[in-house]
Design a protein around this motif. Structure first.
Motif, PDB file in Angstrom:
ATOM      1  N   GLN A  19      14.666  63.740 -17.606  1.00  0.00           N
ATOM      2  CA  GLN A  19      15.629  62.728 -18.053  1.00  0.00           C
ATOM      3  C   GLN A  19      16.881  62.765 -17.193  1.00  0.00           C
ATOM      4  OE1 GLN A  19      16.028  60.189 -20.004  1.00  0.00           O
ATOM      5  NE2 GLN A  19      18.246  60.067 -20.079  1.00  0.00           N
ATOM      6  N   LEU A  20      17.413  63.938 -16.941  1.00  0.00           N
ATOM      7  CA  LEU A  20      18.624  64.081 -16.145  1.00  0.00           C
ATOM      8  C   LEU A  20      18.411  63.580 -14.715  1.00  0.00           C
ATOM      9  CD1 LEU A  20      21.519  65.152 -16.259  1.00  0.00           C
ATOM     10  CD2 LEU A  20      20.630  67.351 -15.490  1.00  0.00           C
ATOM     11  N   ILE A  21      17.288  63.926 -14.117  1.00  0.00           N
ATOM     12  CA  ILE A  21      16.983  63.477 -12.752  1.00  0.00           C
ATOM     13  C   ILE A  21      16.832  61.958 -12.715  1.00  0.00           C
ATOM     14  CG2 ILE A  21      15.214  63.519 -10.945  1.00  0.00           C
ATOM     15  CD1 ILE A  21      14.789  66.493 -11.696  1.00  0.00           C
ATOM     16  N   LEU A  22      16.140  61.375 -13.680  1.00  0.00           N
ATOM     17  CA  LEU A  22      15.974  59.927 -13.726  1.00  0.00           C
ATOM     18  C   LEU A  22      17.314  59.213 -13.844  1.00  0.00           C
ATOM     19  CD1 LEU A  22      12.869  59.333 -16.018  1.00  0.00           C
ATOM     20  CD2 LEU A  22      13.147  58.557 -13.679  1.00  0.00           C
ATOM     21  N   VAL A  23      18.194  59.706 -14.691  1.00  0.00           N
ATOM     22  CA  VAL A  23      19.508  59.081 -14.868  1.00  0.00           C
ATOM     23  C   VAL A  23      20.311  59.154 -13.574  1.00  0.00           C
ATOM     24  CG1 VAL A  23      21.732  59.323 -16.043  1.00  0.00           C
ATOM     25  CG2 VAL A  23      19.623  59.395 -17.352  1.00  0.00           C
ATOM     26  N   ILE A  24      20.333  60.303 -12.935  1.00  0.00           N
ATOM     27  CA  ILE A  24      21.109  60.470 -11.702  1.00  0.00           C
ATOM     28  C   ILE A  24      20.578  59.567 -10.599  1.00  0.00           C
ATOM     29  CG2 ILE A  24      21.668  62.096  -9.857  1.00  0.00           C
ATOM     30  CD1 ILE A  24      21.817  64.272 -12.073  1.00  0.00           C
ATOM     31  N   ALA A  26      18.740  56.823 -10.865  1.00  0.00           N
ATOM     32  CA  ALA A  26      18.931  55.414 -11.216  1.00  0.00           C
ATOM     33  C   ALA A  26      20.382  54.993 -11.020  1.00  0.00           C
ATOM     34  CB  ALA A  26      18.496  55.163 -12.657  1.00  0.00           C
ATOM     35  N   LEU A  27      21.335  55.834 -11.395  1.00  0.00           N
ATOM     36  CA  LEU A  27      22.750  55.484 -11.206  1.00  0.00           C
ATOM     37  C   LEU A  27      23.123  55.435  -9.729  1.00  0.00           C
ATOM     38  CD1 LEU A  27      24.462  57.436 -14.112  1.00  0.00           C
ATOM     39  CD2 LEU A  27      24.175  54.966 -13.898  1.00  0.00           C
ATOM     40  N   ILE A  28      22.594  56.337  -8.936  1.00  0.00           N
ATOM     41  CA  ILE A  28      22.856  56.307  -7.496  1.00  0.00           C
ATOM     42  C   ILE A  28      22.267  55.031  -6.901  1.00  0.00           C
ATOM     43  CG2 ILE A  28      22.269  57.392  -5.289  1.00  0.00           C
ATOM     44  CD1 ILE A  28      22.540  60.102  -6.739  1.00  0.00           C
ATOM     45  N   ASP A  29      21.049  54.684  -7.289  1.00  0.00           N
ATOM     46  CA  ASP A  29      20.423  53.471  -6.781  1.00  0.00           C
ATOM     47  C   ASP A  29      21.203  52.235  -7.224  1.00  0.00           C
ATOM     48  OD1 ASP A  29      17.962  52.257  -5.449  1.00  0.00           O
ATOM     49  OD2 ASP A  29      17.982  51.235  -7.400  1.00  0.00           O
ATOM     50  N   LEU A  30      21.700  52.234  -8.447  1.00  0.00           N
ATOM     51  CA  LEU A  30      22.465  51.104  -8.967  1.00  0.00           C
ATOM     52  C   LEU A  30      23.743  50.889  -8.167  1.00  0.00           C
ATOM     53  CD1 LEU A  30      22.690  48.927 -11.196  1.00  0.00           C
ATOM     54  CD2 LEU A  30      23.927  50.617 -12.551  1.00  0.00           C
ATOM     55  N   THR A  31      24.381  51.966  -7.747  1.00  0.00           N
ATOM     56  CA  THR A  31      25.609  51.814  -6.972  1.00  0.00           C
ATOM     57  C   THR A  31      25.337  51.342  -5.548  1.00  0.00           C
ATOM     58  OG1 THR A  31      25.602  54.147  -6.326  1.00  0.00           O
ATOM     59  CG2 THR A  31      26.864  53.557  -8.290  1.00  0.00           C
ATOM     60  N   LYS A  32      24.173  51.656  -5.000  1.00  0.00           N
ATOM     61  CA  LYS A  32      23.860  51.291  -3.621  1.00  0.00           C
ATOM     62  C   LYS A  32      23.276  49.892  -3.475  1.00  0.00           C
ATOM     63  CE  LYS A  32      23.269  55.911  -1.802  1.00  0.00           C
ATOM     64  NZ  LYS A  32      22.379  56.826  -1.089  1.00  0.00           N
ATOM     65  N   VAL A  42      25.722  46.209 -17.375  1.00  0.00           N
ATOM     66  CA  VAL A  42      24.723  46.273 -18.452  1.00  0.00           C
ATOM     67  C   VAL A  42      23.645  47.288 -18.089  1.00  0.00           C
ATOM     68  CG1 VAL A  42      22.944  44.986 -19.686  1.00  0.00           C
ATOM     69  CG2 VAL A  42      25.162  43.928 -19.249  1.00  0.00           C
ATOM     70  N   TRP A  43      23.198  47.253 -16.829  1.00  0.00           N
ATOM     71  CA  TRP A  43      22.175  48.210 -16.404  1.00  0.00           C
ATOM     72  C   TRP A  43      22.716  49.635 -16.455  1.00  0.00           C
ATOM     73  CZ3 TRP A  43      17.434  47.412 -16.939  1.00  0.00           C
ATOM     74  CH2 TRP A  43      16.887  46.160 -16.772  1.00  0.00           C
ATOM     75  N   ALA A  44      23.993  49.820 -16.142  1.00  0.00           N
ATOM     76  CA  ALA A  44      24.579  51.158 -16.229  1.00  0.00           C
ATOM     77  C   ALA A  44      24.530  51.670 -17.671  1.00  0.00           C
ATOM     78  CB  ALA A  44      26.006  51.151 -15.704  1.00  0.00           C
ATOM     79  N   LEU A  45      24.853  50.806 -18.626  1.00  0.00           N
ATOM     80  CA  LEU A  45      24.792  51.203 -20.037  1.00  0.00           C
ATOM     81  C   LEU A  45      23.359  51.508 -20.470  1.00  0.00           C
ATOM     82  CD1 LEU A  45      27.310  48.707 -21.684  1.00  0.00           C
ATOM     83  CD2 LEU A  45      27.652  51.138 -21.188  1.00  0.00           C
ATOM     84  N   VAL A  46      22.410  50.683 -20.016  1.00  0.00           N
ATOM     85  CA  VAL A  46      20.999  50.913 -20.359  1.00  0.00           C
ATOM     86  C   VAL A  46      20.536  52.252 -19.799  1.00  0.00           C
ATOM     87  CG1 VAL A  46      18.644  50.107 -19.897  1.00  0.00           C
ATOM     88  CG2 VAL A  46      20.397  48.479 -20.589  1.00  0.00           C
ATOM     89  N   ILE A  47      20.886  52.532 -18.551  1.00  0.00           N
ATOM     90  CA  ILE A  47      20.472  53.784 -17.909  1.00  0.00           C
ATOM     91  C   ILE A  47      21.051  54.994 -18.642  1.00  0.00           C
ATOM     92  CG2 ILE A  47      20.739  55.175 -15.824  1.00  0.00           C
ATOM     93  CD1 ILE A  47      20.615  52.489 -14.251  1.00  0.00           C
ATOM     94  N   ILE A  48      22.313  54.909 -19.011  1.00  0.00           N
ATOM     95  CA  ILE A  48      22.998  56.064 -19.604  1.00  0.00           C
ATOM     96  C   ILE A  48      22.590  56.293 -21.068  1.00  0.00           C
ATOM     97  CG2 ILE A  48      25.263  56.948 -20.308  1.00  0.00           C
ATOM     98  CD1 ILE A  48      26.366  55.587 -17.759  1.00  0.00           C
ATOM     99  N   PHE A  49      22.481  55.216 -21.853  1.00  0.00           N
ATOM    100  CA  PHE A  49      22.335  55.391 -23.295  1.00  0.00           C
ATOM    101  C   PHE A  49      20.911  55.307 -23.840  1.00  0.00           C
ATOM    102  CE2 PHE A  49      26.859  54.143 -23.054  1.00  0.00           C
ATOM    103  CZ  PHE A  49      27.377  55.320 -23.584  1.00  0.00           C
ATOM    104  N   ILE A  50      19.964  54.800 -23.066  1.00  0.00           N
ATOM    105  CA  ILE A  50      18.587  54.727 -23.562  1.00  0.00           C
ATOM    106  C   ILE A  50      17.785  55.815 -22.849  1.00  0.00           C
ATOM    107  CG2 ILE A  50      16.544  53.305 -23.843  1.00  0.00           C
ATOM    108  CD1 ILE A  50      18.352  50.861 -23.825  1.00  0.00           C
ATOM    109  N   ILE A  52      15.225  58.258 -21.249  1.00  0.00           N
ATOM    110  CA  ILE A  52      14.008  58.177 -20.441  1.00  0.00           C
ATOM    111  C   ILE A  52      13.559  56.730 -20.193  1.00  0.00           C
ATOM    112  CG2 ILE A  52      11.589  58.817 -20.221  1.00  0.00           C
ATOM    113  CD1 ILE A  52      12.185  61.446 -21.434  1.00  0.00           C
ATOM    114  N   VAL A  53      13.525  55.893 -21.205  1.00  0.00           N
ATOM    115  CA  VAL A  53      13.063  54.518 -21.050  1.00  0.00           C
ATOM    116  C   VAL A  53      14.065  53.669 -20.258  1.00  0.00           C
ATOM    117  CG1 VAL A  53      12.350  52.459 -22.325  1.00  0.00           C
ATOM    118  CG2 VAL A  53      11.754  54.707 -23.180  1.00  0.00           C
ATOM    119  N   GLY A  54      15.359  53.938 -20.404  1.00  0.00           N
ATOM    120  CA  GLY A  54      16.386  53.155 -19.725  1.00  0.00           C
ATOM    121  C   GLY A  54      16.276  53.192 -18.206  1.00  0.00           C
ATOM    122  N   PRO A  55      16.249  54.380 -17.588  1.00  0.00           N
ATOM    123  CA  PRO A  55      16.095  54.426 -16.135  1.00  0.00           C
ATOM    124  C   PRO A  55      14.776  53.836 -15.650  1.00  0.00           C
ATOM    125  CG  PRO A  55      16.893  56.527 -16.938  1.00  0.00           C
ATOM    126  CD  PRO A  55      16.551  55.699 -18.135  1.00  0.00           C
TER     127      PRO A  55
END
Length: 66
Positions: A19-24, A26-32, A42-50, A52-55
């Motif tokens: 879960q931690l690796i997926l979040v990190i 996904a957030l790095i990819d979202l910023t790039k 919205v995607w940042a909130l989905v990634i952080i708060f949902i 395993i399924v969010g990322p």
């Protein structure tokens, strides 16, 4: 504290690490990435708060394909 001793840490720890690796990642990819399907915040909130399924949802539906 007694409840923590009965937890199956051999199962929970790998799931937490995945879960931690997926979040990190996904957030790095979202910023790039320049464009997404929907607002980035919205995607940042989905990634952080949902969990395993969010990322995974971001990688499947959030990235705009060229």
């Amino acid at each position: 504290m007694e409840a923590l001793q009965g937890m199956p840490w051999g199962i929970i720890a790998p799931i937490f690490i995945i879960q931690l690796i997926l979040v990190i990642v996904a957030l790095i990819d979202l910023t790039k990435i320049h464009q997404t399907n929907g607002p980035k915040w919205v995607w940042a909130l989905v990634i952080i708060f949902i969990n395993i399924v969010g990322p995974i949802a971001y990688f499947i539906a959030g990235r705009k394909q060229a």
